[in-house]
Each structure stands twice: as structure tokens, then as C-alpha cells.
Scaffold this motif. Structure first.
Motif, PDB file in Angstrom:
ATOM      1  N   MET A 173      11.289   4.961 -10.393  1.00  0.00           N
ATOM      2  CA  MET A 173      10.295   5.448 -10.795  1.00  0.00           C
ATOM      3  C   MET A 173      10.340   7.162 -11.252  1.00  0.00           C
ATOM      4  O   MET A 173      10.231   7.704  -9.844  1.00  0.00           O
ATOM      5  CB  MET A 173       8.845   4.768  -9.979  1.00  0.00           C
ATOM      6  N   ASP A 193       2.465   1.687  -3.180  1.00  0.00           N
ATOM      7  CA  ASP A 193       1.221   2.653  -4.351  1.00  0.00           C
ATOM      8  C   ASP A 193       0.996   3.523  -4.148  1.00  0.00           C
ATOM      9  O   ASP A 193       1.064   4.511  -4.726  1.00  0.00           O
ATOM     10  CB  ASP A 193       0.417   1.927  -4.859  1.00  0.00           C
ATOM     11  N   ARG A 194       1.055   4.407  -3.395  1.00  0.00           N
ATOM     12  CA  ARG A 194       0.662   5.378  -2.690  1.00  0.00           C
ATOM     13  C   ARG A 194       1.738   6.469  -3.253  1.00  0.00           C
ATOM     14  O   ARG A 194       1.611   7.554  -3.764  1.00  0.00           O
ATOM     15  CB  ARG A 194       0.729   5.388  -1.545  1.00  0.00           C
ATOM     16  N   HIS A 195       2.879   5.965  -2.604  1.00  0.00           N
ATOM     17  CA  HIS A 195       4.212   6.741  -3.131  1.00  0.00           C
ATOM     18  C   HIS A 195       4.643   7.658  -4.312  1.00  0.00           C
ATOM     19  O   HIS A 195       4.645   8.394  -5.311  1.00  0.00           O
ATOM     20  CB  HIS A 195       5.792   6.016  -2.569  1.00  0.00           C
ATOM     21  N   VAL A 196       4.872   5.981  -4.762  1.00  0.00           N
ATOM     22  CA  VAL A 196       4.427   6.033  -6.086  1.00  0.00           C
ATOM     23  C   VAL A 196       3.514   6.678  -7.067  1.00  0.00           C
ATOM     24  O   VAL A 196       3.938   7.455  -8.612  1.00  0.00           O
ATOM     25  CB  VAL A 196       4.860   4.547  -7.438  1.00  0.00           C
ATOM     26  N   ALA A 197       2.357   6.309  -7.104  1.00  0.00           N
ATOM     27  CA  ALA A 197       1.454   6.986  -7.538  1.00  0.00           C
ATOM     28  C   ALA A 197       1.455   8.569  -7.803  1.00  0.00           C
ATOM     29  O   ALA A 197       0.397   9.178  -8.313  1.00  0.00           O
ATOM     30  CB  ALA A 197      -0.222   6.189  -7.986  1.00  0.00           C
ATOM     31  N   SER A 198       1.250   8.476  -5.967  1.00  0.00           N
ATOM     32  CA  SER A 198       0.929  10.307  -5.707  1.00  0.00           C
ATOM     33  C   SER A 198       1.999  10.883  -5.505  1.00  0.00           C
ATOM     34  O   SER A 198       2.309  12.269  -5.287  1.00  0.00           O
ATOM     35  CB  SER A 198       0.346  10.418  -4.196  1.00  0.00           C
ATOM     36  N   SER A 199       3.079  10.754  -5.812  1.00  0.00           N
ATOM     37  CA  SER A 199       4.183  11.698  -5.787  1.00  0.00           C
ATOM     38  C   SER A 199       4.571  12.502  -6.923  1.00  0.00           C
ATOM     39  O   SER A 199       5.090  12.033  -7.497  1.00  0.00           O
ATOM     40  CB  SER A 199       5.633  11.591  -5.235  1.00  0.00           C
ATOM     41  N   ASP A 200       5.330  13.590  -7.234  1.00  0.00           N
ATOM     42  CA  ASP A 200       5.448  14.806  -7.756  1.00  0.00           C
ATOM     43  C   ASP A 200       6.928  14.252  -7.698  1.00  0.00           C
ATOM     44  O   ASP A 200       7.363  14.622  -9.105  1.00  0.00           O
ATOM     45  CB  ASP A 200       5.121  16.077  -7.736  1.00  0.00           C
ATOM     46  N   THR A 225       0.932  -1.378   0.018  1.00  0.00           N
ATOM     47  CA  THR A 225       0.350  -0.288  -0.474  1.00  0.00           C
ATOM     48  C   THR A 225       0.700   1.221  -0.049  1.00  0.00           C
ATOM     49  O   THR A 225       0.270   2.013  -1.015  1.00  0.00           O
ATOM     50  CB  THR A 225      -0.692  -0.256   1.013  1.00  0.00           C
ATOM     51  N   GLY A 267       4.699   7.561 -11.688  1.00  0.00           N
ATOM     52  CA  GLY A 267       3.830   6.447 -11.766  1.00  0.00           C
ATOM     53  C   GLY A 267       4.275   4.715 -12.344  1.00  0.00           C
ATOM     54  O   GLY A 267       3.842   4.099 -12.537  1.00  0.00           O
ATOM     55  N   ARG A 268       5.695   5.089 -13.522  1.00  0.00           N
ATOM     56  CA  ARG A 268       6.184   4.258 -14.527  1.00  0.00           C
ATOM     57  C   ARG A 268       7.248   3.823 -14.213  1.00  0.00           C
ATOM     58  O   ARG A 268       8.017   5.026 -14.069  1.00  0.00           O
ATOM     59  CB  ARG A 268       5.409   4.651 -15.578  1.00  0.00           C
TER      60      ARG A 268
END
Length: 147
Positions: free
Chosen positions: A118, A50-57, A47, A121-122
């Protein structure tokens, strides 16, 4: 109107918006009031990853490791030293592959230690095998300038 960057707090997982002109190394989380950056990697579960990768700029560098892995244990202090040099421009995470087998499978981890870089998100780069701190920093910086 100022632009902002989203950064996930390593302590409580809340997403914080920081003004682009504000120095991130001095920032504190709006929810838990802890420093946003400590110069140390953050242990994450699926969790948290996923949060760090998807939500961090900011880019995220992940060390996928396991406690039984000798090269992983040897690289751990090197990854800590790299965090001191790379933060706050890069968030460093540690993911125990034994505790997150589904995520390790989803990421196609076939050997450890593996570093994943990353952004947005990729995955933008991957490196397997133990590295020293200088090599981790150089590899990260080189791959960030290529993309």
C-alpha cells in the motif's frame, strides 16, 4: 523550511512528523519515546491497519494471515527477515484475518497468506502464497519502482 514525513508509531499508534533529512532508523516516537523502527513487523487490528495505511507517508507492506494456516506460519519468519531489510523505507504489518473478518472482506482477501503493498492509502500490488524473505524483498522493491 524543511519538509517532513508522517510515520505512525508501531508501539502507541501516534502520528509522528519526521524531518525528511533525518534518518528514520534512529527516530523515536514523540509520545511514547520508543524507537519508530525495530526491524520487526507490527501486529495490527482493523483500527491499526487503517491508521498506518491512511496516515503514513512511507509504503506499507501487509501480511494477511491466520494462525491455523500452515503456509502462513511457514512464511512468518521470512516476513520477519524481510522487515530487517525493508525498514525504514517500508512499514511491515501483520493482519490476522480471523481477528479482522470485516477488513479482510473489505480488502477482498480470498486466500492466505496474501501480501498487500500500500502507498498513499491505496493498494499498489498484491501477491498470494507463501514466499521466502528474498522473494518478499524483491517483490516489494520491484513494485515500489513501478509506481
Amino acid at each position: 523550511m524543511s519538509t517532513t514525513r508522517q510515520i505512525v508509531c508501531g508501539h502507541c499508534g501516534r502520528i509522528n512528523r519526521l524531518p525528511a533529512e533525518r534518518a528514520p532508523q534512529d527516530a523515536r516516537c514523540g509520545a511514547c519515546h520508543q524507537p519508530m523502527f525495530t526491524g520487526r513487523p507490527i501486529e495490527v487490528d482493523e483500527t491499526g491497519f487503517d491508521r498506518h495505511v491512511a496516515s503514513s507517508d512511507i509504503p506499507v507492506l501487509v501480511d494477511v494471515w491466520a494462525p491455523w494456516c500452515g503456509p502462513c506460519r511457514a512464511m512468518a519468519p521470512m516476513f520477519e527477515r524481510a522487515a530487517q531489510q525493508l525498514e525504514p523505507g517500508v512499514r511491515l504489518l501483520k493482519l490476522n484475518s480471523d481477528n479482522a473478518p470485516a477488513l479482510s472482506s473489505r480488502l477482498h482477501i480470498s486466500g492466505i497468506p496474501t501480501l498487500l503493498l500500500m502507498r498513499g492509502g491505496r493498494e499498489i500490488a498484491r501477491q498470494s502464497g507463501a514466499m521466502d524473505a528474498r522473494s518478499i524483498v524483491a517483490w516489494t522493491e520491484a513494485n515500489l519502482t513501478r509506481t
